[in-house]
Design a protein around this motif. Structure first.
Motif, mmCIF file in Angstrom:
data_model
loop_
_atom_site.group_PDB
_atom_site.id
_atom_site.type_symbol
_atom_site.label_atom_id
_atom_site.label_comp_id
_atom_site.label_asym_id
_atom_site.label_seq_id
_atom_site.Cartn_x
_atom_site.Cartn_y
_atom_site.Cartn_z
ATOM 1 N N ILE A 260 0.828 -1.209 0.000
ATOM 2 C CA ILE A 260 0.000 0.000 0.000
ATOM 3 C C ILE A 260 0.863 1.259 0.000
ATOM 4 O O ILE A 260 0.544 2.262 -0.647
ATOM 5 N N GLY A 261 1.978 1.213 0.717
ATOM 6 C CA GLY A 261 2.829 2.394 0.818
ATOM 7 C C GLY A 261 3.515 2.755 -0.479
ATOM 8 O O GLY A 261 3.755 3.938 -0.754
ATOM 9 N N ARG A 262 3.818 1.765 -1.303
ATOM 10 C CA ARG A 262 4.566 2.031 -2.536
ATOM 11 C C ARG A 262 3.820 2.941 -3.508
ATOM 12 O O ARG A 262 4.391 3.931 -3.993
ATOM 13 N N PRO A 263 2.549 2.663 -3.839
ATOM 14 C CA PRO A 263 1.876 3.542 -4.818
ATOM 15 C C PRO A 263 1.473 4.908 -4.264
ATOM 16 O O PRO A 263 1.041 5.766 -5.025
ATOM 17 N N THR A 264 1.573 5.095 -2.964
ATOM 18 C CA THR A 264 1.180 6.384 -2.381
ATOM 19 C C THR A 264 2.384 7.274 -2.092
ATOM 20 O O THR A 264 2.254 8.259 -1.361
ATOM 21 N N LEU A 265 3.544 6.951 -2.661
ATOM 22 C CA LEU A 265 4.762 7.704 -2.352
ATOM 23 C C LEU A 265 4.692 9.144 -2.827
ATOM 24 O O LEU A 265 5.286 10.037 -2.221
ATOM 25 N N ARG A 266 4.000 9.379 -3.916
ATOM 26 C CA ARG A 266 3.928 10.736 -4.462
ATOM 27 C C ARG A 266 2.841 11.572 -3.795
ATOM 28 O O ARG A 266 2.653 12.732 -4.149
ATOM 29 N N MET A 267 2.125 10.979 -2.862
ATOM 30 C CA MET A 267 1.050 11.692 -2.171
ATOM 31 C C MET A 267 1.535 12.192 -0.812
ATOM 32 O O MET A 267 2.437 11.632 -0.215
ATOM 33 N N SER A 268 0.905 13.239 -0.348
ATOM 34 C CA SER A 268 1.200 13.764 0.977
ATOM 35 C C SER A 268 -0.008 14.566 1.448
ATOM 36 O O SER A 268 -0.881 14.939 0.663
ATOM 37 N N GLY A 269 -0.044 14.802 2.752
ATOM 38 C CA GLY A 269 -1.106 15.628 3.306
ATOM 39 C C GLY A 269 -2.482 15.036 3.100
ATOM 40 O O GLY A 269 -2.734 13.857 3.346
ATOM 41 N N LEU A 270 -3.389 15.885 2.601
ATOM 42 C CA LEU A 270 -4.787 15.492 2.447
ATOM 43 C C LEU A 270 -4.953 14.354 1.441
ATOM 44 O O LEU A 270 -5.778 13.454 1.642
ATOM 45 N N TYR A 271 -4.158 14.351 0.374
ATOM 46 C CA TYR A 271 -4.290 13.313 -0.647
ATOM 47 C C TYR A 271 -3.898 11.946 -0.083
ATOM 48 O O TYR A 271 -4.542 10.935 -0.372
ATOM 49 N N LEU A 272 -2.840 11.910 0.709
ATOM 50 C CA LEU A 272 -2.440 10.654 1.334
ATOM 51 C C LEU A 272 -3.498 10.190 2.324
ATOM 52 O O LEU A 272 -3.779 8.988 2.421
ATOM 53 N N ALA A 273 -4.092 11.119 3.077
ATOM 54 C CA ALA A 273 -5.147 10.759 4.021
ATOM 55 C C ALA A 273 -6.335 10.133 3.302
ATOM 56 O O ALA A 273 -6.894 9.118 3.748
ATOM 57 N N ILE A 274 -6.734 10.716 2.160
ATOM 58 C CA ILE A 274 -7.860 10.177 1.394
ATOM 59 C C ILE A 274 -7.517 8.798 0.842
ATOM 60 O O ILE A 274 -8.345 7.873 0.854
#
Length: 358
Positions: A113-127
């Motif tokens: 799960i962590g790998r595809p969310t590397l480019r996200m941060s803040g609100l986008y990562l929370a969603i």
């Protein structure tokens, strides 16, 4: 105020700052070991639940408090660990194998799960993490051949050397040992280069990358470590509740874990334990005073999650350091007494990352 001056490298690498800390932590350890022999079954059970939540809280603290990555689907990792442990026990696998396997499998899911969310941060990562929690919840509901669907299934009794562990004392001591192990691993991890890299990513990703830190690798590792610890907590949680159902791992449980991190104090292992104590004790306090509240407030639906949200907002506004920050203030006040200064304990203005760059 007491100051400690280090004279060698080994002293700087020690887990405890002084012999006084060793004494007090050793005394606390002894008291917790003998607590089941003194307290009633209800209080021992509540302490066992506190230990389980503390394990999951430490896992989330490493991700949120030390790496700066938000996760609103943390309850999904708890559910994965719980179901993996219960299903393996149902197949006849011994508990000494199912417990670490549940943690490792959950850690693998965390890395995926962590790998595809590397480019996200803040609100986008929370969603994104919130969506992940919803997907896992749907899997628990629909995969009836394994999870039992909405009907759920009873968790088999675990045995260790022929001794059943699903008793109140068994869950207490097993959770306590796992909590000590997780604390030891976390404390050593944070003093290692990995821990310093995670803190550097939290403070500034640009600066961390300029120092040669591989952001993708360390972020994925942070998700994996957090999920592994939460998977261990999930395996113990399955025996604590003794019956698994998909609605046990809903969004409210993830909110409780977020409350543990922020109320306890970001960036503090002690804060994760203090926050877990708060989350476990608040529902009991509400139950005790519910009938005495005026104007029928105690009978309002959603009272407990509303109080969790209110406390979270108040802590962020007025006590950003959380319960750990309050403890450090009281500790400093008593160490300075009677030469304390009020200005020393005044709250300092804090700045967001973008404001610090101006």
């Amino acid at each position: 105020m007491r100051h400690f001056f280090r004279s060698d490298y080994e002293q700087d690498m020690s887990l405890f700052q002084s012999n006084r800390d060793r004494f007090w932590y050793g005394l606390l350890l002894i008291l917790l070991l003998i607590a089941p022999q003194v307290l009633g079954e209800f209080y021992v059970g509540e302490l066992g639940g506190l230990f389980i939540f503390a394990i999951a809280g430490i896992g989330l603290m490493l991700l949120v408090g030390y790496t700066g990555l938000i996760n609103l689907g943390h309850a999904a990792f708890l559910g994965i660990g719980a179901y993996v442990n219960a299903v393996l026990l149902k197949q006849g696998v011994p508990f000494v194998v199912t417990l670490p396997v549940a943690g490792l499998f959950t850690g693998l899911c965390g890395a995926i799960i962590g790998r595809p969310t590397l480019r996200m941060s803040g609100l986008y990562l929370a969603i994104a993490t919130l969506a992940f929690g919803s997907i896992i919840g749907t899997v628990f509901q629909k995969w009836e051949s394994v999870t039992g669907g909405f009907d759920g299934f009873a968790v088999p009794t675990p045995y260790l050397f022929g001794i059943p562990l699903d008793t109140t004392n068994g869950i207490y001591y097993t959770s306590f040992v796992v909590l000590l192990f997780v604390l030891w691993v976390s404390a050593n991890l944070l003093r290692a280069p990995i821990g310093r890299a995670l803190v550097a990513i939290r403070d500034s990703e640009v600066s961390a990358q300029s120092m040669g830190i591989n952001l993708a690798w360390y972020k994925t590792l942070a998700f994996a470590i957090s999920a592994t610890m939460t998977g261990l907590a999930g395996a113990l949680f399955a025996h604590y509740v003794r019956f698994l159902a998909p609605d046990s791992f809903d969004v409210l449980l993830s909110v409780q874990f977020i409350t543990i991190v922020f109320v306890g104090g970001l960036g503090s292992l002690r804060g994760a334990i203090l926050g877990s104590a708060f989350v476990r004790l608040l529902p009991q306090a509400i139950a005790m005073v519910r009938d005495d509240l005026p104007f029928g407030i105690g009978r309002l639906p959603g009272l407990e999650p509303s109080l969790f949200g209110l406390v979270l907002v108040l802590v962020i506004l007025f006590q950003p350091g959380g319960l750990n920050g309050m403890w450090l203030k009281f500790k400093g006040w008593f160490q300075e007494y009677p030469f304390k200064r009020q200005v020393s304990h005044r709250r300092q203005k804090s700045y967001a990352k973008s404001e610090r760059l101006k």
